[in-house]
Design a protein around this motif. Structure first.
Motif, PDB file in Angstrom:
ATOM      1  N   HIS A  66       1.031  -1.354   0.080  1.00  0.00           N
ATOM      2  CA  HIS A  66       0.134  -0.004  -0.010  1.00  0.00           C
ATOM      3  C   HIS A  66       0.988   1.435   0.050  1.00  0.00           C
ATOM      4  O   HIS A  66       2.057   1.211   0.552  1.00  0.00           O
TER       5      HIS A  66
ATOM      6  N   SER B 281       0.863   3.995   1.593  1.00  0.00           N
ATOM      7  CA  SER B 281       1.001   4.672   2.674  1.00  0.00           C
ATOM      8  C   SER B 281       2.357   3.936   3.682  1.00  0.00           C
ATOM      9  O   SER B 281       2.778   4.456   4.452  1.00  0.00           O
TER      10      SER B 281
ATOM     11  N   LYS C 191       1.286  -9.192  11.512  1.00  0.00           N
ATOM     12  CA  LYS C 191       0.014  -9.851  11.363  1.00  0.00           C
ATOM     13  C   LYS C 191       0.332 -10.761   9.909  1.00  0.00           C
ATOM     14  O   LYS C 191       0.691  -9.852   8.803  1.00  0.00           O
TER      15      LYS C 191
ATOM     16  N   LEU D 202      -7.209  -6.559  -0.888  1.00  0.00           N
ATOM     17  CA  LEU D 202      -6.972  -6.297   0.463  1.00  0.00           C
ATOM     18  C   LEU D 202      -6.053  -5.206   0.796  1.00  0.00           C
ATOM     19  O   LEU D 202      -5.659  -4.557   1.776  1.00  0.00           O
TER      20      LEU D 202
ATOM     21  N   GLN E 254      -4.768  -3.107  -1.330  1.00  0.00           N
ATOM     22  CA  GLN E 254      -5.499  -1.737  -2.076  1.00  0.00           C
ATOM     23  C   GLN E 254      -6.281  -1.099  -0.999  1.00  0.00           C
ATOM     24  O   GLN E 254      -6.082   0.265  -0.958  1.00  0.00           O
ATOM     25  N   SER E 255      -6.982  -1.626  -0.132  1.00  0.00           N
ATOM     26  CA  SER E 255      -7.868  -1.000   0.879  1.00  0.00           C
ATOM     27  C   SER E 255      -7.054  -0.810   1.923  1.00  0.00           C
ATOM     28  O   SER E 255      -7.635  -0.270   2.931  1.00  0.00           O
ATOM     29  N   GLY E 256      -5.827  -1.323   2.296  1.00  0.00           N
ATOM     30  CA  GLY E 256      -4.982  -0.985   3.259  1.00  0.00           C
ATOM     31  C   GLY E 256      -5.206  -2.074   4.263  1.00  0.00           C
ATOM     32  O   GLY E 256      -4.587  -2.089   5.543  1.00  0.00           O
ATOM     33  N   ALA E 257      -6.110  -3.141   4.271  1.00  0.00           N
ATOM     34  CA  ALA E 257      -6.622  -3.968   5.346  1.00  0.00           C
ATOM     35  C   ALA E 257      -5.183  -4.710   5.670  1.00  0.00           C
ATOM     36  O   ALA E 257      -5.056  -5.089   6.865  1.00  0.00           O
ATOM     37  N   TYR E 258      -4.528  -5.033   4.568  1.00  0.00           N
ATOM     38  CA  TYR E 258      -2.837  -5.426   4.813  1.00  0.00           C
ATOM     39  C   TYR E 258      -2.145  -4.395   4.392  1.00  0.00           C
ATOM     40  O   TYR E 258      -2.340  -4.002   3.205  1.00  0.00           O
TER      41      TYR E 258
ATOM     42  N   LYS F 160      -2.532   3.592  -5.258  1.00  0.00           N
ATOM     43  CA  LYS F 160      -2.696   3.045  -3.906  1.00  0.00           C
ATOM     44  C   LYS F 160      -2.017   1.949  -3.467  1.00  0.00           C
ATOM     45  O   LYS F 160      -1.432   1.600  -2.397  1.00  0.00           O
TER      46      LYS F 160
ATOM     47  N   SER G  89      -7.855  -4.091  16.820  1.00  0.00           N
ATOM     48  CA  SER G  89      -7.310  -2.983  16.461  1.00  0.00           C
ATOM     49  C   SER G  89      -8.061  -2.873  14.958  1.00  0.00           C
ATOM     50  O   SER G  89      -8.511  -3.919  14.317  1.00  0.00           O
TER      51      SER G  89
ATOM     52  N   THR H  38      -7.139  -1.630  11.334  1.00  0.00           N
ATOM     53  CA  THR H  38      -6.199  -1.168  10.770  1.00  0.00           C
ATOM     54  C   THR H  38      -6.146  -0.796   9.345  1.00  0.00           C
ATOM     55  O   THR H  38      -5.221  -0.369   8.601  1.00  0.00           O
ATOM     56  N   THR H  39      -7.506  -0.680   8.813  1.00  0.00           N
ATOM     57  CA  THR H  39      -7.539  -0.470   7.192  1.00  0.00           C
ATOM     58  C   THR H  39      -7.308   1.008   7.336  1.00  0.00           C
ATOM     59  O   THR H  39      -7.607   1.979   7.790  1.00  0.00           O
ATOM     60  N   LEU H  40      -6.794   1.285   6.067  1.00  0.00           N
ATOM     61  CA  LEU H  40      -6.363   2.758   5.664  1.00  0.00           C
ATOM     62  C   LEU H  40      -7.437   3.330   4.738  1.00  0.00           C
ATOM     63  O   LEU H  40      -7.663   4.517   4.829  1.00  0.00           O
ATOM     64  N   ASP H  41      -7.768   2.587   4.008  1.00  0.00           N
ATOM     65  CA  ASP H  41      -8.705   3.053   2.758  1.00  0.00           C
ATOM     66  C   ASP H  41      -9.852   2.186   2.551  1.00  0.00           C
ATOM     67  O   ASP H  41     -10.006   1.515   1.631  1.00  0.00           O
ATOM     68  N   PRO H  42     -10.677   1.885   3.530  1.00  0.00           N
ATOM     69  CA  PRO H  42     -11.627   0.851   3.207  1.00  0.00           C
ATOM     70  C   PRO H  42     -12.751   1.403   1.925  1.00  0.00           C
ATOM     71  O   PRO H  42     -13.583   0.634   1.659  1.00  0.00           O
TER      72      PRO H  42
ATOM     73  N   SER I   2     -13.076   2.698  -0.823  1.00  0.00           N
ATOM     74  CA  SER I   2     -13.191   2.137  -2.383  1.00  0.00           C
ATOM     75  C   SER I   2     -13.982   0.844  -2.290  1.00  0.00           C
ATOM     76  O   SER I   2     -14.819   0.642  -3.302  1.00  0.00           O
ATOM     77  N   GLU I   3     -13.473  -0.088  -1.468  1.00  0.00           N
ATOM     78  CA  GLU I   3     -14.257  -1.483  -1.569  1.00  0.00           C
ATOM     79  C   GLU I   3     -15.783  -1.380  -1.156  1.00  0.00           C
ATOM     80  O   GLU I   3     -16.549  -1.920  -1.647  1.00  0.00           O
TER      81      GLU I   3
ATOM     82  N   LEU J 235     -14.270  -7.483   7.701  1.00  0.00           N
ATOM     83  CA  LEU J 235     -12.652  -7.553   7.274  1.00  0.00           C
ATOM     84  C   LEU J 235     -12.163  -6.438   6.412  1.00  0.00           C
ATOM     85  O   LEU J 235     -11.243  -5.891   6.713  1.00  0.00           O
ATOM     86  N   GLN J 236     -13.007  -6.254   5.249  1.00  0.00           N
ATOM     87  CA  GLN J 236     -12.543  -5.199   4.439  1.00  0.00           C
ATOM     88  C   GLN J 236     -12.639  -3.713   4.878  1.00  0.00           C
ATOM     89  O   GLN J 236     -11.834  -2.956   4.859  1.00  0.00           O
TER      90      GLN J 236
ATOM     91  N   GLY K  21     -10.005  -4.400   8.648  1.00  0.00           N
ATOM     92  CA  GLY K  21      -8.846  -5.051   8.694  1.00  0.00           C
ATOM     93  C   GLY K  21      -8.612  -6.451   9.370  1.00  0.00           C
ATOM     94  O   GLY K  21      -9.561  -6.386  10.167  1.00  0.00           O
ATOM     95  N   PRO K  22      -7.649  -6.825   9.401  1.00  0.00           N
ATOM     96  CA  PRO K  22      -7.570  -8.184   9.943  1.00  0.00           C
ATOM     97  C   PRO K  22      -7.373  -8.125  11.577  1.00  0.00           C
ATOM     98  O   PRO K  22      -6.217  -8.038  11.952  1.00  0.00           O
TER      99      PRO K  22
END
Lengths: 292, 506
Positions: free
Chosen positions: A122, A124, A174, A187, A189-193, A216, B39, B41-45, B47-48, B372-373, B376-377
């Protein structure tokens, strides 16, 4: 009232017991194949139904494609002789051939001699594309693809272990398994990971279809090449169909020239393969203890 | 201040065991929260999420070819599985007093349908029998227990009034069964709704039900298609009572087996190999049984599995279960007024029903995937998914129960009615539902393991992905033992608090 109802119930149950266990032996002499679910299912169906039609015509034997939901299910179906041919990845192919003595890798795509995994991050994270292994990944969150994937699990885990001398869950805060390459991209792209590992072909397909926003998510490292996908066939097909059947299947696969069909894989063409070509994959899998 | 004669001085409040138990569970959950990773942790959820939301409002019913057949097959698997499970359960309920039967039932229902299906897949492949057995076996275990408990509660006066010399069989069919028939029928039809959910979810691993297409749509981000499939599924559940008529059940069950579709042929040698090779711990295969090396190998095998996988898996399972249990309870108490006649008129109740049907029919798996989207995990998506799903189920049941509460003409209204009348009066029933659900929630945490939350299910899924069936079976056994223990504990608490046993409907 109650009586008639229970009679009806009893009757229906007997019928269920009588017919419920009947499994049509529809595939008794149909040549069945499957493929690992590494991509969009619609795309897989379209591709492999065309392959099935092509094989049926060229082999003179009715051929059918059955879709499965996981890499393990593909291997299990092959092992249980519910499919006799499969389009496996490197790791799933090695596993399947280990479990089915006499089975053989017979053909691979031209590109599969030198397959690649992209490590993606990502924006960031500040990680930039580089020719050297991105040690800056340590301490980030990381997602593999499917647990049974060569490009999404085996090879990236191998390079992580080799470079950090530690298991992935010690390197990253993680570690996840997205399930497939398209999800890995979504995932990250969304920053989830923050970081992920993905099949280079799937990345390029998604880039072309506009599902990736380059602002992104971007490639930060490419693994050295390794052998990947191949067609693997069971050893007992000659007895089941006719002598020389395996040879014939091999020739037909290698002669697949229809540009549409090849483009759907996407592969330039198919070339001969043998079990020994995948020794490096087996070695790596044993080294990181994915195979005993 | 002088005390008024006849009225004792106020003493420290004495809390009832119900309140104490509730407080203890809340405290445990709070403790678990300290150790759980929740926690974001998503930065940009967004768009999805935007694509998910857009898909939800633009359902595409044309996307799935042969949708009608898919729906029929989903129903067919549920019918066959539940019918076999109910009949098996009914037969077992007649011998439920035997310890061996009770324990067998407890262990088969401790394993989630999805894992049964994964086990059967190893031997039967993607044959329809895999799906039918995956539903029938755990359901037989559940039905056996509930039927047995229901029969036990049958009214005895009628039995006592029988002329002496009445045979056991006659007594059973003419006295005991008629008395509880309505309950058994209601429970079985509730089970069928669960069966529909199970049938749909089995599609996630490859059976030809709605879940098959749902999984595809979700993993490919075709949210309009996913929305269409979900809407069809909600409609199926919401209209259940209109098409699932008692008189038609027989006909349905007759037709259903023919709709299951073909599949791979079943090969006896695969079954034999599974039982004699695959499930045998790897160090024992081919090793001499008299050699020390074999047994030390087995010790290492079991030790590694227990310490590296079972133990961390269990810790995660407990944390997730306890937090989700309490969150489920809080949510159920908050949601039930939405569908209760005591609080709202028909319009609001309809909205409430729609919301609860949607929440309880959406597989936890999908809820967790969406969260999750979003976040984050961490454990958070799993906690929210489990509590929404289960909270909606219990909310629905408590709402229905609250309708039966009789109020005084001068009863309070609004928040006072809620806090001082209804909640205290439904609380026992609510707790009974919740404790029944405890075991279910724990079973469901395993499913979320497949999404990557490191519960025991995660390690089972990894073992299956590596085709290490010996490890998978070992871990499944640990999981089952764990569930049986929670079930026993829950029964003990229910007995101590004297909570109704009829709560099995949850």
């Amino acid at each position: 009232m109650m009586r008639s109802r229970s009679t009806l119930l009893l009757f229906s149950l007997v019928s269920l017991l009588l017919f419920g266990g009947v499994t049509p032996q529809a595939f008794a002499d149909t040549f069945v194949f499957t493929a690992i679910p590494d991509e969009d299912e619609a795309r897989l169906r379209q591709r492999f139904n065309k392959v099935a039609a092509y094989l049926s015509k060229e082999l003179g034997v009715e051929t059918k494609y059955v879709p499965v939901k996981s890499y393990a299910a593909a291997v299990t179906a092959f092992r249980n002789n519910q499919v006799q041919l499969a389009w496996f990845g490197g790791l799933s192919g090695v596993r399947a051939r280990n479990l089915v003595p006499g089975s053989e890798a017979i053909a691979q795509g031209y590109e599969d001699q030198a397959f690649l995994t992209y490590f993606i991050a990502h924006a960031s994270t500040g990680l930039k594309s580089s020719g050297t292994f991105p040690a800056g990944m340590a301490g980030k969150t990381f997602t593999f693809g499917s647990k049974g994937s060569t490009s999404g699990r085996l090879m990236p885990e191998y390079y992580v272990r080799q470079n950090f001398n530690k298991a992935p869950d010690e390197v990253f805060t993680k570690v996840g398994f997205s399930g497939n390459h398209a999800k890995t991209i979504a995932l990250v792209q969304s920053g989830a990971y923050q970081v992920g590992a993905v099949n280079f072909k799937v990345w390029e397909n998604n880039l072309k279809s506009g599902k990736i926003d380059p602002a992104k998510v971007a490639i930060i490292w490419t693994t050295p090449p390794y052998p990947d996908y191949q067609w693997t066939i069971r050893g007992d097909v000659d007895q089941r169909w006719k002598p020389g059947f395996k040879q014939r299947v091999t020739e037909v696969l290698l002669n697949m020239k229809d540009p549409d069909l090849l483009a759907s894989f996407p592969r330039k063409n198919f070339i001969p393969a043998k079990n020994a070509d995948y020794q490096p994959i087996l070695d790596v899998a044993k080294q990181i203890k994915l195979i005993d | 201040m002088a005390t008024v004669p006849g009225i004792s001085a106020p003493t420290a409040p004495r809390y009832s065991p119900v309140v104490k138990t509730s407080a203890a569970f809340v405290a445990v959950a709070a403790g678990c929260l300290l150790f759980a990773d929740i926690s974001i942790t998503t930065l940009d959820p967004w768009s999805e999420m935007k694509r998910i939301a857009w898909g939800a409002v633009t359902p595409d019913f044309g996307a799935v070819a042969g949708l009608g057949m898919v729906v029929l097959q989903t129903i067919a698997f549920a019918l066959c599985g539940v019918a076999l499970g109910a009949v098996g359960g009914f037969l077992l309920s007649q011998v439920f007093h035997l310890g061996a039967v009770r324990w067998t039932c407890a262990s088969v229902r401790a394993i989630h349908e999805l894992f049964w299906a994964l086990i059967f897949m190893q031997v039967l492949g993607l044959s329809p029998l895999t799906g039918v057995l995956a539903i029938a076996i755990p359901y037989a275990g559940i039905c056996a227990k509930v039927y047995a408990e229901t029969l036990e509660e049958a009214h005895l006066p009628a039995l006592r009034s029988l002329p002496s010399g009445t045979g056991i069989v006659s007594a059973f069919f003419f006295v005991r069964l008629p008395d509880v028939w309505v309950h058994i029928k209601n429970y079985t039809s509730y089970r069928f709704e669960c069966g529909l959910r199970s049938s749909a979810v089995l599609g996630f691993i490859g059976l030809p039900t709605l879940g098959f297409y749902l999984e595809t749509a979700f993993s490919e981000g075709n949210y309009s298609e996913a929305a269409a499939l979900m809407i069809i599924f909600y409609l199926l559940i919401a209209t259940l009572r209109y098409w699932m008529r008692p008189k038609l059940v027989g006909l349905y069950v007759l037709i259903a087996p023919f709709l299951l579709g073909g599949g791979a042929a079943i090969d006896m040698s695969n079954i034999v190999r599974f039982l004699t090779v695959d499930v045998v711990p790897a160090p024992l295969r081919g090793g001499g049984l008299l050699e020390g090396r074999t047994w030390s190998g087995l010790g290492d095998w079991a030790g590694t599995l227990l310490i590296d996988q079972a133990l961390p898996g269990m810790v995660a399972t407990i944390l997730l279960t306890q937090i989700a249990l309490v969150a489920t309870g809080v949510l159920a108490l908050a949601l039930f007024p939405l569908v209760s006649k005591k609080f709202f008129g028909p319009v609001t109740r309809t909205v409430g029903h729609v919301f609860l049907v949607v929440m309880r029919s959406t597989p936890e798996f999908i809820l967790a995937y969406i969260f999750l989207q979003l976040w984050g995990p961490s454990m958070l998506p799993a906690i929210v998914a489990l509590s929404l799903h289960n909270g909606a189920i219990i909310g629905h049941l408590v709402g229905r129960f609250s309708d039966e509460v009789r109020l005084r003409p001068d009863s309070p209204r609004g928040i006072n009615l809620y806090g001082f009348e209804i909640v205290p009066r439904v609380y026992g029933q609510f707790l009974a539902f919740l404790f029944y659900r405890w075991e279910v929630i724990m079973r469901e945490t395993a499913i979320l393991g497949i999404l990557g939350i490191a519960t025991l299910g995660f390690f089972v899924d990894s073992a299956l992905a590596d085709i290490r069936l010996d490890r998978a079976i070992f871990l499944i056994a640990v999981m089952a033992a764990f569930n049986v223990a929670v079930d026993a504990l829950s029964r003990q608490i229910r007995n101590r608090l004297r909570l109704s046993t009829r709560a099995g409907q949850a």
